[in-house]
Design a protein around this motif. Structure first.
Motif, mmCIF file in Angstrom:
data_model
loop_
_atom_site.group_PDB
_atom_site.id
_atom_site.type_symbol
_atom_site.label_atom_id
_atom_site.label_comp_id
_atom_site.label_asym_id
_atom_site.label_seq_id
_atom_site.Cartn_x
_atom_site.Cartn_y
_atom_site.Cartn_z
ATOM 1 N N PRO A 287 0.825 -1.206 0.000
ATOM 2 C CA PRO A 287 0.000 0.000 0.000
ATOM 3 C C PRO A 287 0.860 1.256 0.000
ATOM 4 N N HIS A 288 0.253 2.355 -0.350
ATOM 5 C CA HIS A 288 0.940 3.646 -0.317
ATOM 6 C C HIS A 288 0.886 4.224 1.101
ATOM 7 N N GLY A 289 1.800 5.177 1.345
ATOM 8 C CA GLY A 289 1.816 5.849 2.638
ATOM 9 C C GLY A 289 2.763 5.245 3.643
ATOM 10 N N LEU A 290 3.822 4.559 3.180
ATOM 11 C CA LEU A 290 4.723 3.840 4.085
ATOM 12 C C LEU A 290 6.089 4.513 4.259
ATOM 13 N N ALA A 291 6.273 5.717 3.740
ATOM 14 C CA ALA A 291 7.599 6.336 3.761
ATOM 15 C C ALA A 291 8.118 6.536 5.186
ATOM 16 N N ALA A 292 7.270 6.992 6.094
ATOM 17 C CA ALA A 292 7.721 7.203 7.472
ATOM 18 C C ALA A 292 8.101 5.884 8.140
ATOM 19 N N GLN A 293 7.397 4.806 7.807
ATOM 20 C CA GLN A 293 7.765 3.497 8.349
ATOM 21 C C GLN A 293 9.133 3.064 7.820
ATOM 22 N N GLU A 294 9.394 3.356 6.557
ATOM 23 C CA GLU A 294 10.707 3.031 5.996
ATOM 24 C C GLU A 294 11.814 3.808 6.705
ATOM 25 N N ALA A 295 11.571 5.066 7.025
ATOM 26 C CA ALA A 295 12.564 5.855 7.758
ATOM 27 C C ALA A 295 12.878 5.210 9.101
ATOM 28 N N ALA A 296 11.864 4.703 9.780
ATOM 29 C CA ALA A 296 12.086 4.032 11.064
ATOM 30 C C ALA A 296 12.934 2.781 10.882
#
Length: 363
Positions: A287-296
């Motif tokens: 799904p879209h909207g995962l950029a902040a999770q990737e940063a973590a």
């Protein structure tokens, strides 16, 4: 004059630069207050430039190009997560209509994937033989926003494992052709050998890069070849391996190994000074909207919290040639409830999102 937005709190302009406030005037960032009598709306919190997802696919799902309604939902999901600048790392459809929408993120496109015949996901790529690659590289360079995306490796069913899609000379010619057209090159590379090929050819970036070794890390670092690890996507490797285990056991074991050392690999790349940026690979199966999770996840791979924030914001924007929170820049930013430098998880919960100077609806 339209209402001016006054943003107060801790405005993280850069890793070493914090302001008490900024103003949004006519859709742009200003460090100067407007004149008296101006209608002002005030919000506050911890402020960052809009996030960058440097590897996503608006307009694509697991089966290929999607309709406009689906692409719009994907772009909105990115926007609502705080990702306001996207590098679309390959899409078979035309999403230029999104550029006309002030309420959707800006997209920097890499054109359509360039892959080997029957060696990539069906309906995604131009499926070509080596003698066709340079022609298509030039074509995609001219229709993209300054990037070309090749598929560097995929499972070779005759070999039963990951293998490069192209001869060395094809990769060299493809990278040279893109550079002649003024475009940068990135490539999908899981395994070790394709990374060697593209480094030797002088690529500009690599997606995934989970097969980096000591030798290729040295080469990448020397050339400042950027990587976008997409760790949130690499988490799916065990499932891919399990599905392939019976028919392709070598491939399955390889994918399990790449997954097992994923954090170690990114840590070694980071220690060597390789530029690392956030990308989710959303739009295929994710799904879209995962950029902040990737940063973590990048902090689990050895980046400091501040470095992970930079890979999501300041540094990524600079790499893509886009401004952050500078005087006169388009006002694209997020406002958080908590300091992300103290807890990277705060990135996942924006209180306000401002895109092109407009306060977006909260979700």
């Amino acid at each position: 004059m339209a209402t001016v937005l006054h943003v107060r709190g801790q405005v993280l302009v850069g890793p070493d630069s914090v302001r008490d406030d900024i103003w949004v005037i006519d859709g742009r960032v200003s460090f100067e207050a407007p004149g008296p009598g101006t209608d002002v709306q005030t919000i506050g919190g911890w402020v960052l430039p809009g996030y960058v997802d440097a590897h996503c696919h608006v307009g694509l799902d697991h089966s290929g190009a999607v309709d406009r309604e689906t692409a719009e939902r994907q772009a909105v999901a990115d926007r609502d997560s705080g990702a306001l600048l996207l590098r679309d790392a390959g899409c078979p459809g035309d999403t230029r209509w999104i550029d006309e929408r002030d309420d959707l993120p800006r997209i920097i496109r890499a054109g359509r994937h360039i892959g080997r015949t029957k060696r990539y996901v069906r309906n995604y790529a131009h499926e070509l033989e080596p003698d066709q690659v340079v022609e298509y590289v030039r074509r995609e360079a001219r229709r993209s926003d300054g990037w070309v995306k090749l598929v560097g490796d995929w499972i070779d069913r005759e070999v039963g494992d990951l293998a490069p899609c192209w001869p060395d000379e094809t990769v060299v010619a493809a990278v040279a052709a893109a550079h002649e057209e003024g475009a940068r090159v990135t490539a999908h590379c899981f395994g070790e050998e394709s990374l060697r090929q593209f480094a030797a050819a002088g690529t500009d970036g690599i997606e995934h890069a989970c097969g980096l070794t000591a030798e290729t890390i040295e080469s990448f670092a020397a050339q400042r070849i950027a990587i976008v690890p997409t760790l949130v996507n690499i988490d799916s490797f065990p499932d891919i391996a399990a599905a392939a285990q019976e028919k392709f056991p070598r491939y399955a074991a390889h994918m399990v190994d790449l997954h097992a050392r994923r954090f170690e690999t990114v840590a070694a790349a980071h220690d060597a000074g390789i530029p690392i940026y956030v990308g989710s690979d959303a739009g295929g199966t994710l799904p879209h909207g995962l950029a902040a999770q990737e940063a973590a996840l990048l902090t689990r791979a050895g980046l400091s919290t501040l470095e992970a924030i930079g890979a999501l914001t300041w540094e990524a924007r600079s790499w893509l040639g886009q401004p952050g929170l500078t005087e006169g820049a388009p006002a694209d930013f997020v406002v958080l409830d908590a300091d992300p430098r103290a807890a990277v998880e705060a990135l996942q919960h924006p209180r306000h999102i401002v895109l092109r100077g407009a306060l977006m609806p909260t979700v």
